[in-house]
Design a protein around this motif. Structure first.
Motif, PDB file in Angstrom:
ATOM      1  N   PHE A 101       0.646  -1.223   0.065  1.00  0.00           N
ATOM      2  CA  PHE A 101       0.054   0.049   0.035  1.00  0.00           C
ATOM      3  C   PHE A 101       0.899   1.358   0.030  1.00  0.00           C
ATOM      4  CE2 PHE A 101       0.349  -1.936   4.272  1.00  0.00           C
ATOM      5  CZ  PHE A 101       0.760  -0.897   5.129  1.00  0.00           C
TER       6      PHE A 101
ATOM      7  N   THR B  18       0.649   5.877  -0.166  1.00  0.00           N
ATOM      8  CA  THR B  18      -0.593   7.060  -0.109  1.00  0.00           C
ATOM      9  C   THR B  18       0.417   8.321  -0.545  1.00  0.00           C
ATOM     10  OG1 THR B  18      -1.740   8.333   1.423  1.00  0.00           O
ATOM     11  CG2 THR B  18       0.172   7.627   2.331  1.00  0.00           C
TER      12      THR B  18
ATOM     13  N   ASN C 247      -4.738   6.997  -2.399  1.00  0.00           N
ATOM     14  CA  ASN C 247      -4.104   5.927  -1.748  1.00  0.00           C
ATOM     15  C   ASN C 247      -4.117   4.734  -2.733  1.00  0.00           C
ATOM     16  OD1 ASN C 247      -3.913   6.962   0.875  1.00  0.00           O
ATOM     17  ND2 ASN C 247      -5.983   6.268   1.707  1.00  0.00           N
TER      18      ASN C 247
ATOM     19  N   TRP D  58      -5.016   0.101   4.725  1.00  0.00           N
ATOM     20  CA  TRP D  58      -4.915   1.583   4.630  1.00  0.00           C
ATOM     21  C   TRP D  58      -5.080   2.143   6.220  1.00  0.00           C
ATOM     22  CZ3 TRP D  58      -8.805   1.587  -0.090  1.00  0.00           C
ATOM     23  CH2 TRP D  58      -8.136   1.677  -1.110  1.00  0.00           C
TER      24      TRP D  58
ATOM     25  N   HIS E 238      -2.091   6.688   5.196  1.00  0.00           N
ATOM     26  CA  HIS E 238      -3.455   6.113   4.331  1.00  0.00           C
ATOM     27  C   HIS E 238      -4.615   6.612   5.244  1.00  0.00           C
ATOM     28  CE1 HIS E 238      -0.194   3.782   3.034  1.00  0.00           C
ATOM     29  NE2 HIS E 238      -0.926   3.899   1.722  1.00  0.00           N
TER      30      HIS E 238
ATOM     31  N   ASN F 297      -5.432  10.204   5.270  1.00  0.00           N
ATOM     32  CA  ASN F 297      -6.451  10.452   4.000  1.00  0.00           C
ATOM     33  C   ASN F 297      -7.635  10.440   4.173  1.00  0.00           C
ATOM     34  OD1 ASN F 297      -4.429  12.120   2.472  1.00  0.00           O
ATOM     35  ND2 ASN F 297      -3.946  10.136   0.938  1.00  0.00           N
TER      36      ASN F 297
END
Length: 228
Positions: free
Chosen positions: A9, A11, A133, A184, A190, A193
């Motif tokens: 992941f 961001t 993201n 996330w 993340h 966000n």
């Protein structure tokens, strides 16, 4: 031999100073128009087992959208509004990552889509702030942070099993969306966000990527707020 499947992941957020068909109207109405997060998450279609050969991407994108709003609701924040232009840019990036086999906010394989801001502005250039993201995982059912699996021979055929020697199975749309959202939310940038009060709009878009031994899913969230 045992294997691990790592999750991915990332961001990014931008503050802006100054000034392909995603889905049919039926899907838009079913999943977003005048539909609350609570109502959507009670939809029985979410407990269907995913199938890479007939994957319902509209349902998956909506699940990520509503689960992200659920996290905002838990924190007392106003839910984000769905914005089709942001879903288009999110889908574009996920499809590019899957097509060109990369995982990054920067698309070096197709420079006309290089940055999040460039991709988002393709569909609307009236944002005062935008963010992104991204996340990747697989479609299998498993518990814990990492998929642990073994390859064995059974009746002359190689199959993949878990720690209990049970054959791996595909997960449901809801469990997959929960796993991706959890990735996330377990990451501070993340989570920031998703919960940010700077954003008012959200669009989510995912794409599948053929892989060995498992099909991958790569997803993008694009956030924004329009100039008044």
């Amino acid at each position: 031999m045992n294997f691990n499947f790592k999750t991915l992941f990332s961001t990014i957020t931008f503050l802006i100073i100054g000034s392909y068909v995603v889905q049919g109207q039926n899907a838009y109405g079913k999943y977003y128009t005048n539909r609350s997060t609570t109502d959507f998450l009670s939809d029985t279609r979410l407990i269907m087992t995913v199938n890479p050969d007939s994957f319902d991407m509209d349902l998956m994108n909506a699940a990520l959208f509503h689960l992200s709003n659920l996290e905002r609701i838990k924190e007392g924040e106003k839910p984000l509004d769905h914005f089709l232009d942001l879903e288009k840019s999110a889908l574009l990036h996920s499809e590019e990552m899957s097509k060109h086999l990369f995982f990054s906010h920067s698309n070096t394989k197709n420079k006309k889509y290089k940055t999040p801001a460039v991709r988002i502005y393709l569909y609307n250039d009236n944002y005062r702030t935008v963010g992104e993201n991204i996340v990747a995982n697989n479609l299998m059912e498993y518990e814990g942070e990492t998929l642990e699996y073994w390859r064995i021979q059974k009746d002359g055929e190689a199959i993949y099993v878990d720690e209990n020697d049970s054959a791996l199975k595909y997960t449901s749309y809801l469990n997959l969306a929960k796993r991706l959202t959890k990735q996330w939310m377990n990451s501070a940038p993340h989570k920031k966000n998703i919960l940010s009060t700077d954003f008012t709009l959200l669009g989510c878009g995912c794409a599948l990527e053929d892989g060995e031994p498992f099909t991958k899913i790569k997803c993008t969230q694009n956030f924004g707020a329009l100039f008044d």
